[in-house]
Enzyme design. Structure first.
Site, PDB file in Angstrom:
ATOM      1  N   THR A  91       0.604  -0.970   0.023  1.00  0.00           N
ATOM      2  CA  THR A  91      -0.137  -0.006  -0.106  1.00  0.00           C
ATOM      3  C   THR A  91       1.027   1.451  -0.316  1.00  0.00           C
ATOM      4  OG1 THR A  91      -2.046  -1.192   1.310  1.00  0.00           O
ATOM      5  CG2 THR A  91      -1.341   1.464   1.514  1.00  0.00           C
ATOM      6  N   TYR A 144       5.876  -0.119   7.470  1.00  0.00           N
ATOM      7  CA  TYR A 144       5.187   0.550   7.802  1.00  0.00           C
ATOM      8  C   TYR A 144       5.922   1.262   7.559  1.00  0.00           C
ATOM      9  CZ  TYR A 144       2.421   4.158  10.008  1.00  0.00           C
ATOM     10  OH  TYR A 144       1.690   5.224   9.964  1.00  0.00           O
TER      11      TYR A 144
HETATM   12  N1  LIG Z   1      -3.479   8.979  12.980  1.00  0.00           N
HETATM   13  C1  LIG Z   1      -2.327   9.063  13.309  1.00  0.00           C
HETATM   14  O1  LIG Z   1      -1.798   9.158  14.656  1.00  0.00           O
HETATM   15  C2  LIG Z   1      -1.229   9.214  12.214  1.00  0.00           C
HETATM   16  C3  LIG Z   1      -0.056   9.521  12.325  1.00  0.00           C
HETATM   17  C4  LIG Z   1       1.171   9.597  11.233  1.00  0.00           C
HETATM   18  C5  LIG Z   1       0.108   9.050   9.929  1.00  0.00           C
HETATM   19  N2  LIG Z   1      -0.504   8.707   9.566  1.00  0.00           N
HETATM   20  C6  LIG Z   1      -0.944   8.215   8.174  1.00  0.00           C
HETATM   21  O2  LIG Z   1      -2.277   9.035   8.201  1.00  0.00           O
HETATM   22  C7  LIG Z   1      -3.235   8.034   7.118  1.00  0.00           C
HETATM   23  C8  LIG Z   1      -4.098   8.194   7.841  1.00  0.00           C
HETATM   24  O3  LIG Z   1      -4.480   7.456   9.082  1.00  0.00           O
HETATM   25  P1  LIG Z   1      -5.565   6.803   9.469  1.00  0.00           P
HETATM   26  O4  LIG Z   1      -4.689   7.426  11.320  1.00  0.00           O
HETATM   27  O5  LIG Z   1      -6.567   7.504   9.056  1.00  0.00           O
HETATM   28  O6  LIG Z   1      -5.556   5.394   9.970  1.00  0.00           O
HETATM   29  P2  LIG Z   1      -7.174   4.396   9.146  1.00  0.00           P
HETATM   30  O7  LIG Z   1      -6.162   3.189   9.066  1.00  0.00           O
HETATM   31  O8  LIG Z   1      -7.844   5.253  10.414  1.00  0.00           O
HETATM   32  O9  LIG Z   1      -7.591   4.751   8.136  1.00  0.00           O
HETATM   33  C9  LIG Z   1      -6.539   4.100   6.879  1.00  0.00           C
HETATM   34  C10 LIG Z   1      -7.661   4.164   5.888  1.00  0.00           C
HETATM   35  O10 LIG Z   1      -6.699   3.491   4.503  1.00  0.00           O
HETATM   36  C11 LIG Z   1      -7.182   2.706   4.113  1.00  0.00           C
HETATM   37  N3  LIG Z   1      -6.845   1.700   2.973  1.00  0.00           N
HETATM   38  C12 LIG Z   1      -5.456   0.741   3.713  1.00  0.00           C
HETATM   39  N4  LIG Z   1      -4.978   0.612   2.685  1.00  0.00           N
HETATM   40  C13 LIG Z   1      -5.681   0.158   1.815  1.00  0.00           C
HETATM   41  C14 LIG Z   1      -5.669   0.437   0.364  1.00  0.00           C
HETATM   42  N5  LIG Z   1      -4.140  -0.373  -0.150  1.00  0.00           N
HETATM   43  N6  LIG Z   1      -6.552   1.210  -0.860  1.00  0.00           N
HETATM   44  C15 LIG Z   1      -6.996   1.912  -0.353  1.00  0.00           C
HETATM   45  N7  LIG Z   1      -7.557   2.140   1.353  1.00  0.00           N
HETATM   46  C16 LIG Z   1      -6.865   1.465   1.724  1.00  0.00           C
HETATM   47  C17 LIG Z   1      -8.573   2.333   5.218  1.00  0.00           C
HETATM   48  O11 LIG Z   1      -9.292   1.768   5.024  1.00  0.00           O
HETATM   49  C18 LIG Z   1      -8.515   3.420   6.714  1.00  0.00           C
HETATM   50  O12 LIG Z   1     -10.507   4.059   6.037  1.00  0.00           O
HETATM   51  C19 LIG Z   1      -2.295   7.292   6.971  1.00  0.00           C
HETATM   52  O13 LIG Z   1      -1.027   7.108   5.879  1.00  0.00           O
HETATM   53  C20 LIG Z   1      -0.870   6.772   8.487  1.00  0.00           C
HETATM   54  O14 LIG Z   1      -0.064   6.125   7.810  1.00  0.00           O
HETATM   55  C21 LIG Z   1      -1.468   8.702  10.577  1.00  0.00           C
END
Ligand SMILES: NC(=O)c1ccc[n+]([C@@H]2O[C@H](COP(=O)([O-])OP(=O)(O)OC[C@H]3O[C@@H](n4cnc5c(N)ncnc54)[C@H](O)[C@@H]3O)[C@@H](O)[C@H]2O)c1
Length: 308
Positions: A91, A144
């Site tokens: 991904t 990751y």
């Molecule tokens: N929340 C945090 O603290 C945080 C911190 C650093 C980075 N991030 C980044 O922000 C982004 C969102 O994080 P989040 O907390 O909302 O996580 P989350 O898991 O709630 O959301 C991720 C979304 O991506 C979708 N997804 C996963 N793989 C996929 C694929 N191959 N194709 C299409 N959809 C796919 C999932 O179904 C989900 O809806 C991520 O990329 C994460 O790495 C988040």
């Protein structure tokens, strides 16, 4: 009105970003494979005339006509991203490749949701954007951390070779309503455990530190970053207020008036000891710093978990 693609738009952060972009008057194509996200997070947008949901996996290429791309698709919780590590790294790497190809074909600006995890278990504290990180390539978090590091390098490569307009956001721990109840992130874990009166589980002695940013603040920073001219990042987005997990637990126990006990389990492998962003660059370039205190943010989050 711009047409904006939000990948991972049915996830925690992505759904709040969709809300914000709709509010700003844009047309949203929300793409998600629903692996860790949920239609429930976006059900209030389903009938909005400027919102379209497409169930799609970004590991495969698909063409849309768009002005901007926010690439958020990727499981963010260690428990989730370690379940299917090959899917996670695919991904990160194939997903950003497909999105960069789309950006190259359409001329769209592209923002990558990178992460503080690219700093690994940091030897520099607090972490500045100039720090190269300390990641175990072979450890359980590698799928990751290294996936996200590779995605940053791919952004730079597409900028240099194909002149794509790129933006890299290094997001630190974000919390708020719509986090999944059981995806193993510390804020949701502690709140759910405290509300249920079950034991609060620590991996290690609870002395490891984190800095927690409320989702509304993170979304604001992402939107500001996308709007910049002649700036591509990487830029740290997070709340510099650092606390130990024990301190976080005590605040949550007090707020929920819970009598849950603390239970200490074996530390998770490669779990970072310290985490605090240096946000000088975000302050300077985005005129941004977090506005929601941990006190207010936790109140909103606890209220949401109590009602959901
Ligand atoms: N929340 C945090 O603290 C945080 C911190 C650093 C980075 N991030 C980044 O922000 C982004 C969102 O994080 P989040 O907390 O909302 O996580 P989350 O898991 O709630 O959301 C991720 C979304 O991506 C979708 N997804 C996963 N793989 C996929 C694929 N191959 N194709 C299409 N959809 C796919 C999932 O179904 C989900 O809806 C991520 O990329 C994460 O790495 C988040």
């Amino acid at each position: 009105m711009k047409t904006i693609l939000v990948t991972g738009g049915a996830g925690f952060l992505g759904s709040h970003l969709c809300d914000r972009l709709i509010k700003n008057g844009h047309k949203i194509i929300c793409v998600d494979n629903l692996s860790t996200g949920s239609k429930r997070n976006i059900e209030h947008l389903q009938h909005h005339p400027h919102f379209v949901f497409v169930e799609h996996d970004i590991r495969r290429f698909k063409k849309w006509s768009v002005d901007e791309i926010y690439n958020l698709a990727c499981p963010a919780s260690p428990e989730q991203y370690q379940k299917k590590p090959a899917h996670t790294i695919e991904t990160c790497v194939l997903g950003i490749l497909n999105m960069l190809e789309l950006a190259r074909n359409t001329g769209a600006k592209i923002l990558q949701a990178s992460t503080s995890e690219i700093y690994g278990d940091p030897l520099e504290h607090p972490q500045k954007e100039s720090y190269w990180g300390n990641v175990n390539t072979l450890g359980p978090r590698g799928c990751y951390d290294e996936g996200k590091r590779c995605a940053e390098s791919m952004m730079i490569a597409y900028r240099d070779q194909y002149h794509c307009q790129i933006k890299i956001a290094r997001i630190f721990n974000t919390y708020g309503p719509r986090m999944q109840r059981h995806d193993g992130r510390v804020v949701s874990n502690f709140i759910v455990q405290a509300l249920q009166g079950s034991d609060l589980t620590f991996y290690g002695d609870g002395q490891q530190t984190r800095s927690f940013c409320y989702v509304e603040d993170t979304v604001e920073a992402l939107v500001r970053l996308m709007a910049t001219v002649d700036f591509e990042g990487p830029v740290n987005i997070g709340n510099p207020v650092e606390m130990t997990l024990l301190e976080l637990a005590d605040i949550i126990l007090k707020k929920t008036q819970s009598s849950s006990e603390k239970v200490f389990l074996a530390p998770a492998k490669d779990d970072p000891n310290k985490r605090r962003p240096d946000i000088s660059l975000a302050k300077q370039v985005l005129s941004w710093s977090p506005r929601v205190s941990i006190d207010r943010g936790l109140n909103h989050t606890i209220e949401w978990f109590s009602g959901s």
